[in-house]
Structures are given as C-alpha cells and as structure tokens.
Design a protein around this motif. Sequence first.
Motif, mmCIF file in Angstrom:
data_model
loop_
_atom_site.group_PDB
_atom_site.id
_atom_site.type_symbol
_atom_site.label_atom_id
_atom_site.label_comp_id
_atom_site.label_asym_id
_atom_site.label_seq_id
_atom_site.Cartn_x
_atom_site.Cartn_y
_atom_site.Cartn_z
ATOM 1 N N VAL A 1 0.815 -1.221 0.000
ATOM 2 C CA VAL A 1 0.000 0.000 0.000
ATOM 3 C C VAL A 1 0.850 1.273 0.000
ATOM 4 N N GLY A 2 2.160 1.112 0.012
ATOM 5 C CA GLY A 2 3.052 2.265 0.118
ATOM 6 C C GLY A 2 2.813 3.313 -0.964
ATOM 7 N N GLU A 3 2.746 2.874 -2.214
ATOM 8 C CA GLU A 3 2.549 3.810 -3.337
ATOM 9 C C GLU A 3 1.199 4.506 -3.237
ATOM 10 N N LEU A 4 0.203 3.737 -2.861
ATOM 11 C CA LEU A 4 -1.161 4.279 -2.789
ATOM 12 C C LEU A 4 -1.242 5.384 -1.731
ATOM 13 N N LEU A 5 -0.525 5.157 -0.625
ATOM 14 C CA LEU A 5 -0.578 6.144 0.464
ATOM 15 C C LEU A 5 0.263 7.381 0.162
ATOM 16 N N SER A 6 1.040 7.297 -0.926
ATOM 17 C CA SER A 6 1.887 8.455 -1.243
ATOM 18 C C SER A 6 1.254 9.374 -2.302
ATOM 19 N N TRP A 7 -0.005 9.102 -2.690
ATOM 20 C CA TRP A 7 -0.701 9.984 -3.648
ATOM 21 C C TRP A 7 -0.806 11.391 -3.025
ATOM 22 N N ASP A 8 -0.702 12.410 -3.886
ATOM 23 C CA ASP A 8 -0.750 13.794 -3.377
ATOM 24 C C ASP A 8 -2.121 14.161 -2.833
ATOM 25 N N VAL A 9 -3.172 13.595 -3.474
ATOM 26 C CA VAL A 9 -4.537 13.941 -3.059
ATOM 27 C C VAL A 9 -5.249 12.650 -2.654
ATOM 28 N N ALA A 10 -5.630 12.588 -1.390
ATOM 29 C CA ALA A 10 -6.202 11.340 -0.854
ATOM 30 C C ALA A 10 -7.468 10.922 -1.595
ATOM 31 N N GLU A 11 -8.325 11.907 -1.934
ATOM 32 C CA GLU A 11 -9.584 11.575 -2.635
ATOM 33 C C GLU A 11 -9.304 10.843 -3.953
ATOM 34 N N MET A 12 -8.250 11.315 -4.653
ATOM 35 C CA MET A 12 -7.941 10.698 -5.936
ATOM 36 C C MET A 12 -7.437 9.260 -5.740
ATOM 37 N N ALA A 13 -6.723 9.015 -4.629
ATOM 38 C CA ALA A 13 -6.218 7.662 -4.349
ATOM 39 C C ALA A 13 -7.381 6.701 -4.120
ATOM 40 N N VAL A 14 -8.375 7.149 -3.360
ATOM 41 C CA VAL A 14 -9.523 6.273 -3.090
ATOM 42 C C VAL A 14 -10.354 6.098 -4.363
ATOM 43 N N LEU A 15 -10.500 7.196 -5.110
ATOM 44 C CA LEU A 15 -11.226 7.105 -6.389
ATOM 45 C C LEU A 15 -10.537 6.086 -7.311
#
Lengths: 278, 301
Positions: free
Chosen positions: A74-88
């Motif tokens: 999950v490391g890469e996913l948690l490093s997204w700049d905008v959390a909403e976009m990561a969940v989307l």
Amino acid sequence: MDNLTPRSSWNAALLLARFELKKILFSTRGMIGLATFALAWALLLWYPIRQASIYLFSPDFKQLLEGVFGAANVGELLSWDVAEMAVLWVAALYLFPIFSLFVGADQFASDKARGSFRFLTLRVSRTTLFFGRVTGYLLIQAILLILTLVATLLLVAYRDTSLVWAAMGSGVLVFINIMIVLAPFTAMMAILSLRANSARQASIYAVLFLAGSTIVNGIISYYLPGLSNILQWLVPGAQLDMMINTKGLSSLAVAAIPLLQAGVLLLLGRSYMARIAL
Amino acid sequence: MKLITCKALSKQFGSKRALNDVNLELSAGEPIALVGPNGAGKTTLFSLLCGYIRPTEGAVEILGYAPGSPALLGKVSALPQDARLDPNLIIATQLELFAQLQGFSAAAARQECQRVLALVGLPEVAPQKPSSLSHGMSKRVSIAQALIGSPELVLLDEPTAGLDPANAKAIRELVRGQVGKTTFVISSHNLAELEKLCDKVLYLDKGILNQSISIQDDLADEYLTLTMQSCDDTALTAALEALPQVLSVKSSQSKEFVIHYQITASFALETELFALFNRQDWRYRALQRGRTLEDKLFSQA
C-alpha cells in the motif's frame, strides 16, 4: 439518388458512435441508467472518498494499513498527493469494469433480436458497424468517467483549493489508465452481446465467463502452475491487482496487457460479426 | 449487367434444405414477384440477396457484386420480414441516421426522411416512437426506410401483409410510381395484387424454383377467364364446350371458368358468350383475357 457518395468507413463508424452516445444521453432508458450511475457514485464520493481525506493521511491510519497489508502493498497508494484521488483510483479500478459488463451489454443484443441490424447492414459494412458501436460504448464510458473525475475534483476543491491542480494531474492519469482497463471489457462485451439475445443475457454470460475462468484457472494452477501463469493473462482485468498500489505514470507499466487483450478481442469480434446470420 | 444472378444457389439450415439449386437471372425494370407457399424459401432467398446469411452452396450476385459488398451499400434496400425499428427512439431520428449513413448531410437527411414518410402517407409520424404505431403503420414506415436514397433494387418481403385494403392499394401505387427509378422484387401470397403490379413471376416451392412466368405472355391470349354472378354451372360448361372455337373449359373454383380457345376473328367468342348470357338470362361479373396468375401457377392445363 445518383449524386450520393457513400460515407467512408471511418466517417460512418464515427456517425454510429455519436449516435450511440446520443441514444444513451437523450433516451429515457439511457437517462435512467445515468441516474443510477450518478447515485451510486454520489454515495461513494460523499462517504468513502470524502472521508478518505480525513483518515488516509492521518499517521495512525497509515500505520494501521501498512501493518495490515504490508508497506510494500500500500506504500505507493498512500503516497498519492490527493487522498480523494487515491480512493477514487481504487474504487474506479474495480467498479468501472463491473459497470462495463452492464453498460456494454446492449451493444448488439437488442438490435440483433429485433432485426434492426438488417436495416443498418444495407447501409454500412458489418466491420464499420462493429467498430462504430464499440467506439460509441467506449465514448459513453469515457463520459461517465469524466463526470466522476469532475465530481471528485469538486470534492477536493471543497476541502482545499490548493490541491486542485495536483488532483487534475492525477485525474488525467486515472482517466487514461481506466480507459485502457475498460477497452478489453468493452470488446469482450461486444462479442457476448453479439452472441446473446438480450442485454441481460450478455451480462450473465460475462459473469459466468469471468467467474468460470477464475475457477478453471485456479484448478489448472494446482496441477500445471506454469500453464496457469500464462492463461491468467487471457482474461480481461487480469492485471488489476497489480495496478492498485501504483501511482502516476507507473500505473501505465502494465497497460500493454489490456491493450493486447482488447486488440485480440476486437479481431475476434469483427470476425464473428462478419459471419453471424442476421 | 444483370441485376440479380443466382448460380446453383442452395441454403441448408441443419437438416432442412431451405433453397435447392436455384438458378436465375433478373434484369432491372418492372417489379418482379416472388411467390410460393409458406416455408418455400422466399425469405431465405431474400436474406441471401441482402447478405443477411451466406449460401451453403452456389453464388449470388447483385449488379455484379456479392451481397454485403461495400459497392452495394445504399444501392440495395429491403423491407425485411419481422425487422423492427428501435422502440426507444423516434422514427425521424432512426430514418435520418439511415439517410446519413447512405451519404446524406444532416439537413438533407431530414428532408429525405420527410420525403419517404410522405411517400407512404405518414409524414406526421416522424416525431413518434415506433411503439406508438399500429402494425400497418409500422409496416409502411419500414417500407419508407427502404426507399431512402431511391436505391436501384428494393426487396419487399410481404409488403402488404396486415395492411387494410386502402393502404395496400396505396403501397401498390407507390411501387408503380417508383418504376423506372427502382426495381422492386416483391414477395407476397396475394396473387391478385402481384398480377396487378408485376410482369415476371418467380414461383418457389420447397426451396426449388419451379416456374418463372411472364404475365404478359403472348400465350395468355388463348385463354379467357370468366367469372359469373349467377348461372347454372353445369349448363354453362356444356354450352361453352359446344362452341366450335372452344378447346376446353375448366372451372378452377365456384363460378369461375377458364376457357381455352382457338383464336379466330376479333371478339367472335366474346360476342357469342354475351349472346349466350342474354338467352339464358345469366349474369356475369368479369371477363378477363388470359388466365389469372393463380391458374397459371397451379393449373397443369
């Protein structure tokens, strides 16, 4: 009429694609479908995606996720700049292919059952009709995806306007990636829709095929793991698990798999369309 | 170049041979009739001509091209049996799409849609959905779609089935009005209708092309078809057979007599017939030169 020049195949395919779009956007049936889609995404956006900004970037929650799934997963996913976009990203990666099984189910089934194809094939070649319809359904899904991305951007802007540019950059990559993911699903649904007598039957065929191929591949992997490793790439969506924990351009690393699958399925579909009795 | 050429054309569906070794050559011009009992292979032949299905054996060409060839797009049109328009879209939208696919611009497609709907007497249905139309109106709209762009060949499968007499007549008039621009091949069970409309008649039975006859056949002059309103059938037959120029008399159905005769002076037999009716006080309904299509097709005489 002697002065009529038949349209080129490209032109006719685009005309058919635009017509499919118009059919969905301006017919009662299409509007009901769109409203259902919008409602499902409104719920997703308002609850998990909006809440993501609160939880996903809190250090405690990050630690919890890394503890449960492992930092490498999950490391890469948690490093997204905008959390909403990561969940989307995670939601869209799985939900859009599922939508595709239903949105793309009526590419040909109803027309074939009611004989409307007979009117069309006197005016365009079967190949043009096939690619025109598939393009039309890809356009429909592109519009649904854009609407979802715009709604997410609005949520981001509502929370913090300074994140909008970063979110837009992520949004473009999400769009490209999801459209590539959807290509083989749409091509597969085109074939199943040609085979089925109704949209519902086409969706059932799709579920049976996807579930059946997973089960069969599971059995094969027990006896012939080498063969199973090859066969798994034949099924649309085989690369989805590998794409979750990615970010930015790295998400495109496995794009060749769905593109190849789409190419093969489109060729198969075109060949089937050319031979089918109308 | 021939309009339609079929060479040893056969189509097999499972164990059933729907068409068997059909050979024919048809030229452009007057409407052509295709008749035959149910299951004779008429719709199969139409489907092969339209490229909806492929032949099992043999070959078919339209204007020198295989059905479905890009060269034929827009030149061949059809009223396919049981094909329906999309019930969710208005008629104008669908017909305009067909016209645009044939090469019309968006504006010209709107005009063409109105033109063909006016030809079938339904200009007012353009903004309606197909589901709001009666069976007969749907059939006429389907005929309208076949006329978009005035194609060179139009195949009409049972065009007047289910239509009221007035509308069936209107369709016949419509077909007659397009002769010269378009060649029609019409499949129908209504022999009287085909007789009025077509010259060449193809008769299919059990997948075999049994006969190809011309209504304008010169031999037709050797026959008279007499339809009576009131008479003694036996006495009339005897009286007719007693006439010197009459070779034979056959009653194919009640009050209808087919007289085969030796042509002599002009109207000599007709004059004698009227004199006979006058003497016997018999009333006739119709006196027709030649035989009816039904008699030609089904009589062994």
